[in-house]
Scaffold this motif. Sequence first.
Motif, PDB file in Angstrom:
ATOM      1  N   LEU A  95      -2.730   5.860   2.568  1.00 41.95           N
ATOM      2  CA  LEU A  95      -2.786   5.723   4.020  1.00 41.95           C
ATOM      3  C   LEU A  95      -2.709   7.106   4.655  1.00 41.95           C
ATOM      4  O   LEU A  95      -1.797   7.885   4.381  1.00 41.95           O
ATOM      5  CB  LEU A  95      -1.623   4.854   4.523  1.00 41.95           C
ATOM      6  N   LEU A  96      -3.667   7.386   5.526  1.00 42.10           N
ATOM      7  CA  LEU A  96      -3.699   8.645   6.255  1.00 42.10           C
ATOM      8  C   LEU A  96      -3.675   8.334   7.745  1.00 42.10           C
ATOM      9  O   LEU A  96      -4.637   7.788   8.304  1.00 42.10           O
ATOM     10  CB  LEU A  96      -4.956   9.444   5.903  1.00 42.10           C
ATOM     11  N   ASP A  97      -2.564   8.646   8.404  1.00 41.98           N
ATOM     12  CA  ASP A  97      -2.367   8.345   9.817  1.00 41.98           C
ATOM     13  C   ASP A  97      -2.493   9.631  10.626  1.00 41.98           C
ATOM     14  O   ASP A  97      -1.655  10.526  10.541  1.00 41.98           O
ATOM     15  CB  ASP A  97      -0.991   7.705  10.025  1.00 41.98           C
ATOM     16  N   LEU A  98      -3.597   9.699  11.398  1.00 44.31           N
ATOM     17  CA  LEU A  98      -3.831  10.852  12.271  1.00 44.31           C
ATOM     18  C   LEU A  98      -3.931  10.418  13.729  1.00 44.31           C
ATOM     19  O   LEU A  98      -4.580  11.076  14.547  1.00 44.31           O
ATOM     20  CB  LEU A  98      -5.123  11.566  11.864  1.00 44.31           C
ATOM     21  N   ASN A 152      -7.122  15.213  -0.667  1.00 46.20           N
ATOM     22  CA  ASN A 152      -7.052  13.986  -1.474  1.00 46.20           C
ATOM     23  C   ASN A 152      -7.825  12.852  -0.802  1.00 46.20           C
ATOM     24  O   ASN A 152      -7.387  11.701  -0.782  1.00 46.20           O
ATOM     25  CB  ASN A 152      -5.592  13.577  -1.674  1.00 46.20           C
ATOM     26  N   SER A 153      -8.959  13.184  -0.230  1.00 49.91           N
ATOM     27  CA  SER A 153      -9.731  12.171   0.507  1.00 49.91           C
ATOM     28  C   SER A 153     -10.264  11.069  -0.407  1.00 49.91           C
ATOM     29  O   SER A 153     -10.521   9.958   0.056  1.00 49.91           O
ATOM     30  CB  SER A 153     -10.897  12.850   1.229  1.00 49.91           C
ATOM     31  N   TYR A 154     -10.418  11.351  -1.683  1.00 47.65           N
ATOM     32  CA  TYR A 154     -10.993  10.354  -2.605  1.00 47.65           C
ATOM     33  C   TYR A 154     -10.022   9.231  -2.945  1.00 47.65           C
ATOM     34  O   TYR A 154     -10.412   8.225  -3.554  1.00 47.65           O
ATOM     35  CB  TYR A 154     -11.458  11.045  -3.890  1.00 47.65           C
ATOM     36  N   ILE A 155      -8.729   9.369  -2.575  1.00 49.72           N
ATOM     37  CA  ILE A 155      -7.753   8.306  -2.860  1.00 49.72           C
ATOM     38  C   ILE A 155      -7.310   7.585  -1.583  1.00 49.72           C
ATOM     39  O   ILE A 155      -6.524   6.634  -1.652  1.00 49.72           O
ATOM     40  CB  ILE A 155      -6.519   8.880  -3.566  1.00 49.72           C
ATOM     41  N   ILE A 156      -7.827   7.991  -0.453  1.00 47.96           N
ATOM     42  CA  ILE A 156      -7.428   7.374   0.814  1.00 47.96           C
ATOM     43  C   ILE A 156      -8.130   6.018   0.950  1.00 47.96           C
ATOM     44  O   ILE A 156      -9.354   5.910   0.811  1.00 47.96           O
ATOM     45  CB  ILE A 156      -7.772   8.295   2.001  1.00 47.96           C
ATOM     46  N   LEU A 176     -12.705   4.600   1.054  1.00 49.53           N
ATOM     47  CA  LEU A 176     -12.086   4.053   2.261  1.00 49.53           C
ATOM     48  C   LEU A 176     -12.404   2.564   2.406  1.00 49.53           C
ATOM     49  O   LEU A 176     -13.569   2.151   2.309  1.00 49.53           O
ATOM     50  CB  LEU A 176     -12.589   4.817   3.488  1.00 49.53           C
ATOM     51  N   ASN A 177     -11.344   1.752   2.649  1.00 47.21           N
ATOM     52  CA  ASN A 177     -11.493   0.308   2.865  1.00 47.21           C
ATOM     53  C   ASN A 177     -11.322  -0.083   4.327  1.00 47.21           C
ATOM     54  O   ASN A 177     -11.881  -1.089   4.758  1.00 47.21           O
ATOM     55  CB  ASN A 177     -10.483  -0.476   2.020  1.00 47.21           C
ATOM     56  N   GLU A 178     -10.542   0.669   5.054  1.00 46.40           N
ATOM     57  CA  GLU A 178     -10.279   0.330   6.458  1.00 46.40           C
ATOM     58  C   GLU A 178     -10.310   1.608   7.280  1.00 46.40           C
ATOM     59  O   GLU A 178      -9.656   2.592   6.937  1.00 46.40           O
ATOM     60  CB  GLU A 178      -8.930  -0.368   6.599  1.00 46.40           C
ATOM     61  N   LEU A 179     -11.069   1.541   8.380  1.00 48.29           N
ATOM     62  CA  LEU A 179     -11.188   2.673   9.286  1.00 48.29           C
ATOM     63  C   LEU A 179     -10.841   2.210  10.694  1.00 48.29           C
ATOM     64  O   LEU A 179     -11.471   1.282  11.228  1.00 48.29           O
ATOM     65  CB  LEU A 179     -12.608   3.253   9.254  1.00 48.29           C
ATOM     66  N   MET A 223       0.845  -1.193   0.000  1.00 46.84           N
ATOM     67  CA  MET A 223       0.000   0.000   0.000  1.00 46.84           C
ATOM     68  C   MET A 223       0.884   1.248   0.000  1.00 46.84           C
ATOM     69  O   MET A 223       1.804   1.366   0.796  1.00 46.84           O
ATOM     70  CB  MET A 223      -0.924  -0.009   1.226  1.00 46.84           C
ATOM     71  N   THR A 224       0.601   2.184  -0.884  1.00 46.33           N
ATOM     72  CA  THR A 224       1.404   3.408  -1.007  1.00 46.33           C
ATOM     73  C   THR A 224       1.090   4.357   0.132  1.00 46.33           C
ATOM     74  O   THR A 224       0.063   4.263   0.805  1.00 46.33           O
ATOM     75  CB  THR A 224       1.123   4.079  -2.357  1.00 46.33           C
TER      76      THR A 224
END
Length: 594
Positions: free
Chosen positions: A6-9, A22-26, A48-51, A1-2
């Motif tokens: 991945l968005l880590d907050l 760029n929420s449409y590619i997360i 989104l696939n995983e939350l 996974m690139t």
Amino acid sequence: MTDNSLLDLSGQELRKLPKHENSYIIKVLDVRKNCLQKLENVEHFTELNELIASHNQMMRMYTVAKLSKLVKLDLSNNHLMSIEGLRDLINLSSLNLSNNKIKIIEHLSTNVNLVHIDLSFNSISYITNLSHLLKLERLFLHSNNICHLTNCQHFLPVNLLTLTLANNNLNDLNEISQLCRLGFLKEITLTGNSCLEGYTFNYRPFIVNWCPSVKIVDGYAVDDIENLKAEWLYSQGQGRKFHIGQHTALVRYLTETCPITSHALETEQERKLRLVLSKAQQYREQLHRTSTPNIKETGQESLMTRSLDPSVLKSTTQRLSTGSESCQGTPSSMSRSVHLPMTEVNCFVQSPPLPAASTMLPILDSLPSPLTPSIPKSRPIIGLQTPAGEESRAPTMDKLQMIKNKASQMNGIENKDLHQSAIVIQKMWRGYHTRNLNKNVTTIYQHVQMLRFNQYIKQMSKDLVDTKSTLEKEHKLVVLQMQAINELWKKVNSMDNRLGSENNGDSKCLTCSSLDTKVQQLQESMDHVLRCVSPSSQSVAETQTDITAVQTPVEGSCPNVNAITRPNFLPLSKSCTNQVVKTTTNAIAMSPDI
């Protein structure tokens, strides 16, 4: 996974989820360990696939309803009160809602692709219907308030592999019987329930007795000896004779049959069991060499054969030597077994128990201990090396052949009984299937029943018509008789009044006696008239009451005839009785005595 997907907050003490350009590619969003009370702006992450939103302060989860492509959802360690917003998440396969305040398992009817559900550390009190989740394999319900397993044989999917029920409020060990239909269940946990509090027995064989496919109980693999005990409880003992509500009797029975003993006594029992199984294995090998030396073994080996392997027995001894850990499980062991890799778990899995109908071959008393060395294959004698002076006791070919013949005869008798039983069962099933499930037979049966009903109704209608006609004829005859009597009574009264005015009081008694005679004549005339009018109803008329004569008083003076009451009957029309009345009147008028 690139990195772009991945968005880590996580761990940033966020109180509101910020928007992302760029929420449409997360694909993966990690917002764990923040202060979020609501997942605002999460609907913009359409791909989104995983939350992962664990360790926050959320009380509602309806904001995830628009994430239709979500596969994994982790909302553990929050303050959620209910399950909601998952109706459109049809691709969801993993759901983690542990450490919340959920009370009911609900709103999962459309999530048919779920494989993993973790609802541990909540406030769930009972298990609802999850049978529609056919792909569900792991269901974690430990550390809840579950007090019974009612209808779980219908509510849980049959493909379930792991079920954790530790640290709940189950107070009856017989509740495990509700899981007997889970034929693929591999791991189960029950430790920490009130039904196992302060127990002095090994409950693991009892669980395997109800769930034969279970390999791991409370984090420890089921060994061969426990499998044998479970088989004995199922086939020879009373493992399935206790019902829900009989927990005290079950505890008493398991304390006697499966006690937790000390290390030395357990070792002695294991040594005896290993000796018996070793002798049986040697005998089976001898029969195999004498009868079918060239046939290769195919399929899975049975539990008896695997338990005779010295390495397996040695490993069993080592596991039993660790004390009573194999009989009791702890929450830490439970969590360890759940999160262990599959390769580590599979190394503990042993073969399943023998079926209930299996039989063990007889064991020769002359067979020595398995520790005795065997005779080399180069010698022509088949058997075991025996001490000096005991060669005559060693098994020979004749003895082996005799035992083989006896075994074949016993198997033949058993097979014959099984064949007869199978025939009876097939007859009963075919009869039931034909009567209830064959549409053609059911249609014919209903048609025959309708024909019989119609015939019965026609016969009853015919009998009713005949009875009605007979009753009408009898009624007409009775009415005809009474009308004739009324007419005659009137004539007699008029004649008596006329005669009384002409004669004195002495002649009145004579008139009464003559009236008695005339009434008898009238009776004969009526019989003749009835025979002439309706000859076909003669038998019916004979059953009617005859006309009784007027009782003549014995006293000197005859009472007034007019004072006698006559019957009260409604007369028919005079047209139907003119002929009878006319004939009777002429007969009375022509009498010389009047």
